[in-house]
Design a protein around this motif. Structure first.
Motif, PDB file in Angstrom:
ATOM      1  N   GLU B  46       0.710  12.500   2.786  1.00 57.92           N
ATOM      2  CA  GLU B  46       0.819  12.854   1.479  1.00 57.92           C
ATOM      3  C   GLU B  46       0.961  14.019   2.743  1.00 57.92           C
ATOM      4  O   GLU B  46       1.820  15.257   2.713  1.00 57.92           O
ATOM      5  CB  GLU B  46       0.161  13.643   0.968  1.00 57.92           C
ATOM      6  CG  GLU B  46       0.482  14.404  -0.352  1.00 57.92           C
ATOM      7  CD  GLU B  46      -0.852  14.483  -1.197  1.00 57.92           C
ATOM      8  OE1 GLU B  46      -1.297  13.314  -1.533  1.00 57.92           O
ATOM      9  OE2 GLU B  46      -1.539  15.664  -0.719  1.00 57.92           O
ATOM     10  N   TRP B  47       0.092  14.394   4.415  1.00 55.01           N
ATOM     11  CA  TRP B  47       0.163  15.341   5.081  1.00 55.01           C
ATOM     12  C   TRP B  47       1.244  15.245   5.166  1.00 55.01           C
ATOM     13  O   TRP B  47       2.285  16.613   6.252  1.00 55.01           O
ATOM     14  CB  TRP B  47      -1.652  15.138   5.884  1.00 55.01           C
ATOM     15  CG  TRP B  47      -1.626  15.982   7.162  1.00 55.01           C
ATOM     16  CD1 TRP B  47      -2.550  17.237   6.768  1.00 55.01           C
ATOM     17  CD2 TRP B  47      -1.306  15.585   8.325  1.00 55.01           C
ATOM     18  NE1 TRP B  47      -2.606  17.706   7.972  1.00 55.01           N
ATOM     19  CE2 TRP B  47      -2.412  17.670   9.143  1.00 55.01           C
ATOM     20  CE3 TRP B  47      -0.635  14.821   8.874  1.00 55.01           C
ATOM     21  CZ2 TRP B  47      -1.698  16.987  10.317  1.00 55.01           C
ATOM     22  CZ3 TRP B  47      -0.841  15.449  10.358  1.00 55.01           C
ATOM     23  CH2 TRP B  47      -1.661  16.034  10.487  1.00 55.01           C
ATOM     24  N   LYS B  48       1.804  13.699   6.293  1.00 57.03           N
ATOM     25  CA  LYS B  48       2.665  14.002   7.056  1.00 57.03           C
ATOM     26  C   LYS B  48       3.833  14.736   6.390  1.00 57.03           C
ATOM     27  O   LYS B  48       4.948  15.017   7.523  1.00 57.03           O
ATOM     28  CB  LYS B  48       3.345  12.891   7.619  1.00 57.03           C
ATOM     29  CG  LYS B  48       2.272  12.211   8.610  1.00 57.03           C
ATOM     30  CD  LYS B  48       2.152  10.832   9.198  1.00 57.03           C
ATOM     31  CE  LYS B  48       3.953  10.789   9.482  1.00 57.03           C
ATOM     32  NZ  LYS B  48       3.812   9.263   9.867  1.00 57.03           N
ATOM     33  N   TYR B  49       3.893  14.526   4.641  1.00 57.62           N
ATOM     34  CA  TYR B  49       5.310  14.240   4.460  1.00 57.62           C
ATOM     35  C   TYR B  49       5.338  16.402   4.020  1.00 57.62           C
ATOM     36  O   TYR B  49       6.241  16.815   4.294  1.00 57.62           O
ATOM     37  CB  TYR B  49       4.895  14.499   3.362  1.00 57.62           C
ATOM     38  CG  TYR B  49       6.123  14.169   2.067  1.00 57.62           C
ATOM     39  CD1 TYR B  49       5.959  15.059   0.704  1.00 57.62           C
ATOM     40  CD2 TYR B  49       7.867  14.073   2.471  1.00 57.62           C
ATOM     41  CE1 TYR B  49       7.523  15.328   0.044  1.00 57.62           C
ATOM     42  CE2 TYR B  49       8.687  13.773   1.897  1.00 57.62           C
ATOM     43  CZ  TYR B  49       8.506  14.724   0.429  1.00 57.62           C
ATOM     44  OH  TYR B  49       9.712  15.020  -0.309  1.00 57.62           O
ATOM     45  N   HIS B  50       3.929  16.401   3.937  1.00 55.37           N
ATOM     46  CA  HIS B  50       4.573  18.306   3.872  1.00 55.37           C
ATOM     47  C   HIS B  50       4.092  18.736   5.018  1.00 55.37           C
ATOM     48  O   HIS B  50       5.077  20.214   5.621  1.00 55.37           O
ATOM     49  CB  HIS B  50       2.756  18.556   3.516  1.00 55.37           C
ATOM     50  CG  HIS B  50       2.275  20.414   3.735  1.00 55.37           C
ATOM     51  ND1 HIS B  50       2.050  20.935   2.147  1.00 55.37           N
ATOM     52  CD2 HIS B  50       2.162  21.089   4.343  1.00 55.37           C
ATOM     53  CE1 HIS B  50       1.743  21.978   2.940  1.00 55.37           C
ATOM     54  NE2 HIS B  50       2.159  22.459   4.409  1.00 55.37           N
ATOM     55  N   GLN B  51       3.709  19.036   6.323  1.00 56.43           N
ATOM     56  CA  GLN B  51       4.075  18.796   7.972  1.00 56.43           C
ATOM     57  C   GLN B  51       5.449  18.688   8.234  1.00 56.43           C
ATOM     58  O   GLN B  51       6.572  20.194   8.486  1.00 56.43           O
ATOM     59  CB  GLN B  51       3.150  17.829   8.812  1.00 56.43           C
ATOM     60  CG  GLN B  51       3.075  18.838   9.524  1.00 56.43           C
ATOM     61  CD  GLN B  51       2.638  17.882  10.855  1.00 56.43           C
ATOM     62  OE1 GLN B  51       1.385  16.957  10.856  1.00 56.43           O
ATOM     63  NE2 GLN B  51       3.038  18.320  12.206  1.00 56.43           N
ATOM     64  N   GLU B  52       6.311  17.520   7.698  1.00 60.38           N
ATOM     65  CA  GLU B  52       7.957  17.317   7.245  1.00 60.38           C
ATOM     66  C   GLU B  52       8.603  18.093   7.089  1.00 60.38           C
ATOM     67  O   GLU B  52       9.070  18.616   7.038  1.00 60.38           O
ATOM     68  CB  GLU B  52       7.954  16.061   7.385  1.00 60.38           C
ATOM     69  CG  GLU B  52       7.861  15.408   8.396  1.00 60.38           C
ATOM     70  CD  GLU B  52       8.032  13.852   7.982  1.00 60.38           C
ATOM     71  OE1 GLU B  52       7.971  12.758   8.784  1.00 60.38           O
ATOM     72  OE2 GLU B  52       8.034  13.356   6.898  1.00 60.38           O
ATOM     73  N   LEU B  53       7.683  18.805   5.745  1.00 60.99           N
ATOM     74  CA  LEU B  53       8.505  19.999   4.610  1.00 60.99           C
ATOM     75  C   LEU B  53       8.813  21.944   4.981  1.00 60.99           C
ATOM     76  O   LEU B  53       9.412  21.520   5.032  1.00 60.99           O
ATOM     77  CB  LEU B  53       8.239  18.840   3.503  1.00 60.99           C
ATOM     78  CG  LEU B  53       9.173  19.494   2.274  1.00 60.99           C
ATOM     79  CD1 LEU B  53      10.368  18.917   2.330  1.00 60.99           C
ATOM     80  CD2 LEU B  53       8.322  18.467   1.154  1.00 60.99           C
ATOM     81  N   PHE B  54       7.939  21.369   5.763  1.00 64.92           N
ATOM     82  CA  PHE B  54       7.126  22.698   5.568  1.00 64.92           C
ATOM     83  C   PHE B  54       6.700  23.409   6.696  1.00 64.92           C
ATOM     84  O   PHE B  54       6.274  24.348   7.498  1.00 64.92           O
ATOM     85  CB  PHE B  54       5.737  23.285   4.520  1.00 64.92           C
ATOM     86  CG  PHE B  54       5.500  23.049   3.532  1.00 64.92           C
ATOM     87  CD1 PHE B  54       5.580  21.615   2.320  1.00 64.92           C
ATOM     88  CD2 PHE B  54       6.724  23.698   2.678  1.00 64.92           C
ATOM     89  CE1 PHE B  54       6.037  21.994   1.551  1.00 64.92           C
ATOM     90  CE2 PHE B  54       7.844  23.771   0.958  1.00 64.92           C
ATOM     91  CZ  PHE B  54       7.251  22.421   0.539  1.00 64.92           C
ATOM     92  N   GLY B  55       6.760  22.268   7.883  1.00 71.06           N
ATOM     93  CA  GLY B  55       6.431  22.494   9.481  1.00 71.06           C
ATOM     94  C   GLY B  55       4.351  22.963   9.669  1.00 71.06           C
ATOM     95  O   GLY B  55       3.637  22.491   8.590  1.00 71.06           O
ATOM     96  N   ASP B  56       4.472  22.785  10.790  1.00 75.71           N
ATOM     97  CA  ASP B  56       2.738  22.959  11.360  1.00 75.71           C
ATOM     98  C   ASP B  56       2.543  23.549  11.221  1.00 75.71           C
ATOM     99  O   ASP B  56       1.230  24.016  12.401  1.00 75.71           O
ATOM    100  CB  ASP B  56       2.117  21.818  12.546  1.00 75.71           C
ATOM    101  CG  ASP B  56       3.294  21.851  13.088  1.00 75.71           C
ATOM    102  OD1 ASP B  56       3.527  20.850  14.296  1.00 75.71           O
ATOM    103  OD2 ASP B  56       3.950  22.822  13.386  1.00 75.71           O
ATOM    104  N   TYR B  57       2.988  24.911  11.055  1.00 82.60           N
ATOM    105  CA  TYR B  57       2.570  26.491  11.015  1.00 82.60           C
ATOM    106  C   TYR B  57       0.911  26.244  10.776  1.00 82.60           C
ATOM    107  O   TYR B  57       0.489  25.826  10.385  1.00 82.60           O
ATOM    108  CB  TYR B  57       3.188  27.542  10.561  1.00 82.60           C
ATOM    109  CG  TYR B  57       3.010  27.283   9.467  1.00 82.60           C
ATOM    110  CD1 TYR B  57       4.224  26.689   8.801  1.00 82.60           C
ATOM    111  CD2 TYR B  57       2.500  28.495   8.397  1.00 82.60           C
ATOM    112  CE1 TYR B  57       4.314  26.523   7.136  1.00 82.60           C
ATOM    113  CE2 TYR B  57       2.489  28.178   7.341  1.00 82.60           C
ATOM    114  CZ  TYR B  57       3.472  28.066   6.482  1.00 82.60           C
ATOM    115  OH  TYR B  57       3.305  27.464   4.977  1.00 82.60           O
ATOM    116  N   HIS B  58       0.692  27.717  11.278  1.00 83.03           N
ATOM    117  CA  HIS B  58      -1.186  27.989  10.915  1.00 83.03           C
ATOM    118  C   HIS B  58      -1.079  28.965   9.667  1.00 83.03           C
ATOM    119  O   HIS B  58      -1.853  28.593   8.805  1.00 83.03           O
ATOM    120  CB  HIS B  58      -1.380  28.278  11.974  1.00 83.03           C
ATOM    121  CG  HIS B  58      -1.822  27.100  13.150  1.00 83.03           C
ATOM    122  ND1 HIS B  58      -2.103  27.330  14.126  1.00 83.03           N
ATOM    123  CD2 HIS B  58      -1.313  25.660  13.090  1.00 83.03           C
ATOM    124  CE1 HIS B  58      -1.742  25.812  15.307  1.00 83.03           C
ATOM    125  NE2 HIS B  58      -1.809  24.989  14.243  1.00 83.03           N
TER     126      HIS B  58
END
Lengths: 224, 841
Positions: B46-58
């Motif tokens: 889920e975390w990776k999916y979120h990261q792929e979808l929305f990016g890893d910005y802060h």
């Protein structure tokens, strides 16, 4: 030279009626002595032996082995002292079934992280007639052979004293005689001090001194 | 020291002795591993999916100015600063005259947002002259397609991609995406529009602290205020995945809620694992005891003995742990496969997850954590046996007896006529401590399994008693910017097979506690004080169909012709924590209260709503009585008029209409179709959403099957755990007493008597297990009931447990204990009496 000395050694088991297993025993052994302790069942001889080997703690009194008061040692120090200075042989279950004969013999040295003196080891196993059995496991030996291995183990650290609790109790007549002879040989050849607990008169008579345990007290009896 | 390793290695070679221990470890690793893999799959994926979808910005700061942009650029703590700009173009020659274009930097564009969530056809803009358009645009403006040129404002673009988007018919603007490009910051901020900054910090762990500093430097105001108003956004999901929390070390409530159950479950399983292994080690065979005695008399120190036991434990456990890792991974895949099959079996009606069948992520971190956790559990389990063996008296050990005062309880008992029962009870009492570990392990295994059952019991009761029933089985909702056509309402009434139908609209306000002193009834005030609850209700005005509202007025003794003002639903739950079906109701307002002061969230206007009358039930059972709502009623026309007259309708605040229909289940599909056809004749399909009871039922069925699958899988696992533990404990205990049985036989006990004696021991043991289990079950039931503020009493929860499954679990466990005793008995009696008594090796 006095190798072992006890002063008023006593063992009392508490209870509704306290049991005095060993009662103020004063014993002195010289180096190279070969003694037997005889007595009826329940006379306290095994208890005395266990205390001499540091396996049991006395209620009262002191035990000196090579001038070291072993009653003051803690469990760890006693274990180390025992592996270096005392050899113990039991009536049965003397060997670790998963170790070879060689490793069973060398066990005290291995626990001490020391290497064996190859020539001394060779001499011991040859004296005991087990040089061809070194790679076998205990299950592959007869009762007499197992006791020889136990004797070899008790010798390998050149201990101050060897204590044997009914070493021939589980053996037939022939093996008993052989083991008894071996004890004499070991005593003569290696000048090892030997204390044997036995109820077998013949075994007792093979020793230099016979002490009798009666109701916890030790009495001298000269061998004839 | 080599000799100790050798001794440890040699003693683990005896396969028969160590088989039960290895089996226990294997099963426990599979159990914990499956759980960890499931957590990993849920959380990490889920975390990776979120990261792929929305990016890893802060963090994102919205609506920045040029000066702020310059300040941000000079901030050394910021690693990367990406911008996006939103502009609105109007009066364009398209079906909808407006377009909102989001220009984003290539980094921001390059997420899978468009490919995963919005099915991208073509590609993302790779150049500033390319533009990504929405599907409604292409459908409504057929002269454009992928690759077409398009002029937007003063610029020309090429349509490089089309993405799926849902637009209401009344929304004026399409939404396009383009690549941000500017030479100077002045150009970026020049021609209007709204510029947002997306920030990556050098040290992401300092995100919150640094952002607060930036806000202070920019003079932007408080962090909380900005978060509320939408001026600031943190990539919370990403940050929490790295254990970076807004409150520093304290996790957010969401995080705690998500993890408390998972960690709690794991925390219950780890002790179970440890107890299982401990049981296996603690009942030492007589040969092992004598071996330790011999080693100690040969000079092994207590520390060396402890090391030997610990090393033996680790050697025994290595292979089962490694095998368990692989099997746990396989088990997890099997579980997910079964759930996917279950989902497919739901058919066309409803699919709750839309899950694709893929392998579970073989997360290396999970393997490592599981391995380390398993080894740690083995070490902890071996700790006590190791320490005990170290302290073992040489004399006791050489005799093969357990250490004094630890395992054997000696009691004076009187014997009755039934000697086998008396002996069995004596043995059970003497060796009770030996079996205590096994009993606790079995009870714990049962408890973890029962947790699932207790939760299901709560859920079952909630479905029965806390789910308000509705007479309607079809609900349609549509959105519009105008009054609903009255012809639509009339035509709905002509659809056959409808038992009853109602159409209504609603509008929400904010309750102002400070300006409504004297509104809340005394009973409600007392209730709030008693339950120590805060009271922040929402206010909703419902606009019923005119005919419905008139009928309501007449029903309640009001004259429709002379009625002015709103009807107040003057009932609220005395204790909202009680199950819905068990609630009692008290008046909401004081009789003397004639107005309710509210605020409109759209424009912050305050209104004094006139209360013209009070009713005691939600009209036509349209909705249940929500405890956190103040409901008022008027006619649809009145509410529509109010909203249209006061400018409260725009594309972001459309008028929502709900249609509730009651009909027979058999004709529900045809009625649903008829209702939809009628609505779509007046309202575009894009503006309508419909659901009926059949879809809900299918979804519930799928959920039920999933839960049943999970429960049965869990049950199987725990039965295996319990039984392997029982087998191990019982066998080792009986083996340690081989000599005792030989002595009993030599004294004249027949095999049948021995069998009966052991049978009685088994009975007392099972009674002990059941006793522990019932205690744990009672605690578990009470704990959940308390957690839910006694919505249902512990007794109700207990009575609603799935007893067939529970009894089945018990039956298997009891049969297992009995079988372990039987096989143990046969084994120890297979040797002759003499051989046993004289046994050396």
């Amino acid at each position: 030279m006095t190798i072992l000395k006890t002063l008023n050694l006593s063992k009392v088991y508490p209870g509704t009626e306290p049991v005095v297993a060993v009662d103020k025993v004063n014993l002195m052994l010289e180096k190279g002595e070969h003694i037997a302790i005889v007595g009826n069942s329940g006379s306290g001889k095994s208890t005395l032996l266990h205390m001499l080997g540091g396996v049991d703690k006395p209620t009262e009194g002191q035990i000196f082995i090579q001038d070291v008061d072993v009653t003051t040692l803690n469990e760890r120090d006693m274990a180390i002292f025992r592996r270096r200075n005392i050899g113990i042989i039991y009536q049965f279950f003397n060997l670790i079934p998963n170790l070879t004969v060689e490793k069973n013999i060398l066990l005290p040295l291995l626990l001490d992280g020391r290497k064996a003196d190859p020539s001394f080891l060779q001499e011991v196993v040859q004296t005991l007639g087990i040089e061809n059995k070194m790679n076998r496991f205990p299950q592959q030996l007869s009762g007499g052979e197992q006791q020889r291995v136990a004797i070899a183990r008790s010798l390998v650290t050149r201990p101050a004293v060897i204590l044997a609790d009914e070493p021939t109790g589980n053996l037939d007549r022939k093996n008993t005689e052989e083991i008894t002879s071996l004890f004499r040989l070991v005593n003569q050849r290696f000048q090892t001090t030997l204390v044997l607990i036995t109820h077998d008169e013949k075994v007792a008579l093979s020793c230099d001194r016979i002490l009798t345990m009666v109701d916890g007290s030790l009495h001298e009896r000269r061998a004839s | 020291m080599k000799i100790i390793s050798e001794l440890a290695k040699a003693s683990t070679k005896h396969r028969e002795n160590s088989l039960a221990i290895r089996a226990s470890i294997l099963v426990a690793v599979i159990m914990m591993g499956t759980l960890l893999f499931i957590y990993s799959e849920l959380e990490l994926s889920e975390w990776k999916y979120h990261q792929e979808l929305f990016g890893d910005y802060h963090a994102q700061l919205y609506g920045i100015f040029e000066s702020e942009y310059m300040q941000l650029q000079e901030n050394d703590a910021i690693k990367t600063l990406e911008l996006s700009k939103e502009i609105r173009l109007e009066d364009l020659p398209f079906q909808r005259a407006g377009i909102d274009i989001y220009f984003q930097s290539p980094t921001l564009l390059n997420t899978s947002f468009f490919t995963e969530a919005r099915s991208l056809e073509g590609q993302l803009p790779k150049q500033p002259t390319e533009i990504l358009v929405s599907e409604p645009f292409i459908l409504e403006n057929p002269e454009y397609s992928l690759g077409s040129a398009i002029r937007l404002g003063s610029k020309d673009y090429t349509i490089c991609g089309v993405y799926k988007e849902h637009l209401y018919s009344f929304q004026k603007n399409y939404q396009f995406f383009g690549q941000l490009s500017f030479d100077h910051s002045a150009d970026l901020f020049a021609d209007g529009g709204h510029v947002d900054a997306t920030i990556w910090f050098q040290n992401e762990r300092d995100t919150y602290r640094l952002m607060r500093q930036i806000l202070a430097d920019l003079g932007r105001g408080g962090e909380e205020e900005l978060l509320k108003t939408g001026g600031l956004h943190y990539n919370t999901r990403y940050l929490e995945g790295k254990l970076i929390f807004q409150s520093g070390l304290v996790p957010s409530r969401d995080f705690l809620e998500r993890w408390s159950f998972r960690v709690g479950l794991l925390a219950c399983m780890a002790p179970l694992f440890i107890i299982m292994i401990y049981n296996a080690f603690s009942v030492w065979s007589s040969q092992d005891l004598r071996q330790i005695g011999l080693l100690k008399s040969s000079g092994m120190t207590p520390k060396q003995v402890r090391r030997l036991i610990t090393e033996k434990a680790l050697r025994l456990s290595l292979r089962p742990i490694l095998l368990g890792l692989i099997l746990a991974y396989g088990c997890t895949n099997l579980l997910f496969y079964l759930m996917w099959l279950n989902e497919r079996a739901s058919g066309f009606v409803y699919s709750s997850t839309g899950r694709r069948l893929t392998l579970v992520t073989p997360n290396p971190l999970v393997f490592i954590i599981l391995f380390l956790l398993a080894v740690l559990c083995v070490l902890v389990a071996a700790l006590k046996p190791a320490r005990r063996s170290g302290k073992l008296s040489i004399i006791d050990a050489m005799k093969g007896s357990q250490p004094r005062g630890t395992k054997l309880r000696l009691r004076l008992t009187s014997y009755g006529k039934n000697i086998t029962r008396s002996l069995g009870k004596d043995n059970y009492l003497s060796y009770k401590r030996t079996f205590r570990g096994m009993a606790i392990a079995m009870a714990l295994a049962g408890m973890v399994f029962s947790t699932v059952l207790i939760i299901q019991s709560q859920r079952g009761l909630e479905t029965l008693y806390d789910t308000p029933s509705s007479p309607y089985n079809l609900t349609s909702t549509f959105f519009t910017m105008q009054r609903v056509p009255r012809d639509l309402l009339d035509e709905l009434k002509t659809i056959p097979d409808i038992t009853s139908s109602h159409v209504f609209t609603s509008y929400d306000f904010k309750y102002l506690p400070g300006e409504n002193q004297g509104f809340i009834s005394k009973e409600l005030q007392d209730s709030l004080q008693e339950t120590k609850q805060a009271y922040y209700p929402g206010v909703t005005i419902y606009g019923l169909e005119d005919s419905d509202f008139n009928a309501l007025l007449l029903q309640n003794g009001f004259d429709p012709a002379n009625h002015e003002g709103l009807l107040l639903l003057n009932q609220t739950a005395q204790n909202p924590r009680k199950a819905y079906a068990h609630r009692s109701y008290i008046p909401l307002s004081q009789e003397a209260a004639t107005t309710l002061v509210v605020q409109d969230g759209k424009d912050n206007t305050r209104y004094h709503l006139p209360i013209a009358g009070r009713i005691n039930a939600f009209p036509y059972d349209l909705y249940p009585l929500w405890p956190d709502q103040i409901a008022l009623f008027t006619s649809m026309s009145e509410l529509e008029e109010f909203r249209l007259q006061n400018d409260k309708v725009d594309e972001y605040h459309s008028i929502t209409y709900s249609i509730k229909v009651a009909t027979d289940l058999e004709v529900l599909p045809t009625v649903t179709e008829a209702v939809l056809d009628t609505i779509h004749a007046y309202i575009p399909k894009s503006d309508t959403f419909t659901r009926n009871q059949l879809g809900d039922l299918a979804s519930q069925e799928e959920q039920y099957r999933n839960e049943l699958l999970l429960t049965i899988s869990v049950q199987i696992l725990f039965v295996i755990i319990g039984l392997s533990n029982a087998y191990n404990s019982v066998h080792l205990n009986l083996k340690a007493r081989t000599r005792d049985f030989a002595l009993l036989q030599s004294a004249g006990m027949t095999e049948n008597q021995l069998k009966k004696m052991l049978g009685y021991e088994t009975f007392f043991l099972i009674r002990q297990v059941v006793g522990y289990y019932v205690l744990m079950l009672a605690l578990g039931v009470w704990a959940l009931s308390a957690k839910k503020h006694y919505m249902f009493s512990p007794w109700q929860l207990a009575l609603n447990l799935n007893f067939p499954l529970l009894i089945f679990f018990f039956a298997i466990s009891i049969v297992g204990i009995w079988a372990a005793m039987e096989s143990g008995r046969r084994k120890v009696l297979s040797q002759s009496i003499i051989a046993t008594l004289q046994q050396n090796y």
